[in-house]
Design a protein around this motif. Structure first.
Motif, short mmCIF file in Angstrom:
data_model
loop_
_atom_site.label_atom_id
_atom_site.label_comp_id
_atom_site.label_asym_id
_atom_site.label_seq_id
_atom_site.Cartn_x
_atom_site.Cartn_y
_atom_site.Cartn_z
N SER A 70 0.84 -1.20 0.00
CA SER A 70 0.00 0.00 0.00
C SER A 70 0.88 1.25 0.00
O SER A 70 1.99 1.24 0.53
CB SER A 70 -0.91 -0.03 1.23
OG SER A 70 -1.11 1.26 1.73
N SER A 71 0.39 2.33 -0.61
CA SER A 71 1.19 3.55 -0.68
C SER A 71 0.90 4.50 0.48
O SER A 71 1.26 5.67 0.45
CB SER A 71 0.97 4.27 -2.02
OG SER A 71 -0.37 4.61 -2.13
N SER A 72 0.24 3.99 1.50
CA SER A 72 0.02 4.88 2.66
C SER A 72 1.17 4.72 3.66
O SER A 72 1.83 3.68 3.71
CB SER A 72 -1.32 4.58 3.32
OG SER A 72 -1.39 3.23 3.66
N HIS A 73 1.36 5.75 4.42
CA HIS A 73 2.50 5.78 5.34
C HIS A 73 2.11 5.15 6.67
O HIS A 73 2.16 5.78 7.71
CB HIS A 73 2.96 7.24 5.53
CG HIS A 73 4.24 7.39 6.27
ND1 HIS A 73 5.38 7.92 5.72
CD2 HIS A 73 4.59 7.05 7.53
CE1 HIS A 73 6.36 7.92 6.61
NE2 HIS A 73 5.90 7.40 7.72
N ASN A 74 1.68 3.93 6.63
CA ASN A 74 1.39 3.29 7.92
C ASN A 74 2.37 2.15 8.15
O ASN A 74 3.12 1.76 7.27
CB ASN A 74 -0.07 2.81 7.99
CG ASN A 74 -0.40 1.87 6.85
OD1 ASN A 74 0.41 1.03 6.48
ND2 ASN A 74 -1.58 2.02 6.27
N ARG A 75 2.34 1.64 9.38
CA ARG A 75 3.31 0.63 9.78
C ARG A 75 3.29 -0.58 8.85
O ARG A 75 4.31 -1.07 8.41
CB ARG A 75 2.99 0.19 11.21
CG ARG A 75 3.99 -0.79 11.77
CD ARG A 75 3.55 -1.23 13.15
NE ARG A 75 2.25 -1.87 13.13
CZ ARG A 75 1.15 -1.38 13.68
NH1 ARG A 75 1.19 -0.25 14.31
NH2 ARG A 75 0.01 -2.02 13.60
N LYS A 76 2.07 -1.03 8.54
CA LYS A 76 1.97 -2.24 7.74
C LYS A 76 2.58 -2.04 6.35
O LYS A 76 3.31 -2.90 5.85
CB LYS A 76 0.51 -2.67 7.62
CG LYS A 76 0.38 -4.08 7.09
CD LYS A 76 -0.95 -4.69 7.39
CE LYS A 76 -0.92 -6.17 7.00
NZ LYS A 76 -2.21 -6.80 7.19
N ALA A 77 2.29 -0.87 5.76
CA ALA A 77 2.80 -0.59 4.41
C ALA A 77 4.33 -0.51 4.44
O ALA A 77 5.01 -1.02 3.54
CB ALA A 77 2.22 0.71 3.89
N LEU A 78 4.88 0.12 5.46
CA LEU A 78 6.33 0.28 5.52
C LEU A 78 7.01 -1.06 5.82
O LEU A 78 8.04 -1.39 5.24
CB LEU A 78 6.70 1.35 6.55
CG LEU A 78 6.21 2.77 6.18
CD1 LEU A 78 6.54 3.76 7.27
CD2 LEU A 78 6.75 3.25 4.84
N CYS A 79 6.43 -1.84 6.72
CA CYS A 79 6.99 -3.18 6.99
C CYS A 79 6.87 -4.06 5.75
O CYS A 79 7.74 -4.90 5.50
CB CYS A 79 6.29 -3.83 8.18
SG CYS A 79 6.89 -3.21 9.77
N CYS A 80 5.80 -3.86 4.99
CA CYS A 80 5.61 -4.63 3.76
C CYS A 80 6.76 -4.35 2.80
O CYS A 80 7.36 -5.26 2.23
CB CYS A 80 4.26 -4.26 3.14
SG CYS A 80 3.96 -4.98 1.51
N LYS A 81 7.11 -3.07 2.65
CA LYS A 81 8.22 -2.71 1.75
C LYS A 81 9.54 -3.29 2.23
O LYS A 81 10.31 -3.85 1.45
CB LYS A 81 8.33 -1.18 1.66
CG LYS A 81 8.05 -0.65 0.28
CD LYS A 81 8.01 0.85 0.27
CE LYS A 81 6.72 1.31 -0.38
NZ LYS A 81 6.52 2.76 -0.26
N ARG A 184 3.71 -4.05 16.74
CA ARG A 184 3.11 -2.76 16.36
C ARG A 184 4.12 -1.62 16.38
O ARG A 184 3.90 -0.59 16.98
CB ARG A 184 1.90 -2.46 17.25
CG ARG A 184 0.72 -3.39 16.89
CD ARG A 184 -0.54 -3.05 17.62
NE ARG A 184 -0.50 -3.51 19.00
CZ ARG A 184 -0.84 -2.78 20.05
NH1 ARG A 184 -1.22 -1.54 19.90
NH2 ARG A 184 -0.79 -3.32 21.26
N LEU A 185 5.25 -1.86 15.71
CA LEU A 185 6.28 -0.83 15.63
C LEU A 185 6.76 -0.70 14.18
O LEU A 185 6.56 -1.60 13.38
CB LEU A 185 7.44 -1.18 16.57
CG LEU A 185 7.09 -1.04 18.06
CD1 LEU A 185 8.12 -1.72 18.94
CD2 LEU A 185 6.93 0.43 18.45
N PRO A 186 7.37 0.45 13.83
CA PRO A 186 7.79 0.68 12.44
C PRO A 186 8.83 -0.32 11.92
O PRO A 186 9.43 -1.09 12.69
CB PRO A 186 8.38 2.09 12.47
CG PRO A 186 7.86 2.72 13.70
CD PRO A 186 7.62 1.62 14.68
#
Ligand code: UDP
Ligand code: MN
Length: 276
Positions: A70-81, A184-186
């Motif tokens: 996802s292109s949103s700046h949330n934890r899940k999206a950033l961990c996904c990348k 639940r952390l970045p």
């Protein structure tokens, strides 16, 4: 005469450089990277993003990877990348995984010389924390505290292949995302949790990595060549940037062009360029 047998020296081709970016930053952040340090590591650098972008696919010689995160700046999206960056590295034969943000300048030859001092067959987590004490979180059973350091993603960090292989059963194939969700952390904190807490390998603090969480103006000019990464940020009206002369601020607000010309004056856009 007999030659001493040594392990092969570290070269740029041993390093996998991954840059995290996102759709809305392609046009504002990638051009300066492509003009400067990417030119010194075109084949080794990959951009991890969240969309298909024909223009930048062309400009990077096909080095944009759409993570489908996802292109949103949330934890899940950033961990996904981060998870896709990690898995992509594992599928190469590179000795080092180095992650950076798209607002980092990477001093490529310095990064390679720096890594040459470490053995990629040993476990190495190299980077720089941005907090003064280890992070403390409550353990799963809520009975104790878990303390660990993590390397700030925005300063860049590197993992040796040996360490990445040890992390594989815990963190490969998307399992990195599950751990991020659990604590639940970045993404960069999750990386520290996996390495320091789950694998029990300590972070080695490297002062030469720099994020914009520190004031860039304190980096001394005579020590610039030794630094591995730099960054920039604009806080309200004030820029947090490296203090360096070179190119007019009007054309170089984040100072990356000037920094690049200071390090590599032979580039054609550099004033007073000298041919080497
Ligand atoms: N980023 C991302 N998705 C987003 C927002 C940011 O992947 O929705 C990436 C961005 O490209 C950069 C990093 O996350 O590599 C940090 O973003 P930024 O510099 O905007 O924020 P910071 O955390 O440094 O304040
Ligand atoms: Mn940033």
């Amino acid at each position: 005469a007999t030659a001493t047998i040594r392990p092969p020296a570290t070269t740029l081709d041993d390093v996998f450089i991954s840059v995290k970016t996102t759709k809305s930053y392609h046009s504002s952040r990638l051009p300066i990277i492509l003009k400067t340090w990417f030119q010194l590591a075109k084949r080794q650098t990959w951009f991890f993003t969240d969309t298909d972008d024909e223009e930048f696919q062309l400009k990077t010689n096909g080095h944009m990877i759409n993570t489908n995160c996802s292109s949103s700046h949330n934890r899940k999206a950033l961990c996904c990348k981060m998870s896709v960056e990690f898995d992509t590295f594992l599928n190469t034969d590179k000795k080092w995984f180095c992650h950076f943000d798209d607002d980092n300048y990477v001093n490529v030859p310095r990064l390679v010389r720096f890594l040459a001092d470490y053995n990629p067959r040993e476990d190495w987590y190299l980077g720089k924390p941005s907090i003064q004490a280890p992070l403390e979180i409550v353990s799963k059973d809520k009975k104790s505290m878990v303390r660990f350091w993590f390397a700030t993603g925005g300063a860049g960090f590197c993992l040796s292949r040996a360490l990445a292989l040890k992390m594989m059963p815990l963190a490969s194939d998307g399992k990195f995302i599950s751990i991020g969700e659990r604590i639940r952390l970045p993404d960069d904190v999750t990386m520290g949790y996996i390495i320091e807490h789950l694998i029990k390998k300590p972070l080695t603090v490297i002062d030469e990595f720099h994020s914009h969480l520190e004031p860039m103006k304190f980096i001394r000019k005579d020590l610039i060549e030794q630094q591995i990464s730099f960054s920039y940020a604009k806080l309200k009206e004030e820029w947090n940037v490296v203090r360096i002369d070179g190119i007019d601020e009007k054309f170089d607000q984040n100072r990356f062009l000037s920094l690049h010309c200071f390090l590599f004056p032979r580039f054609n856009f550099c004033p007073n360029r000298r041919k080497k």
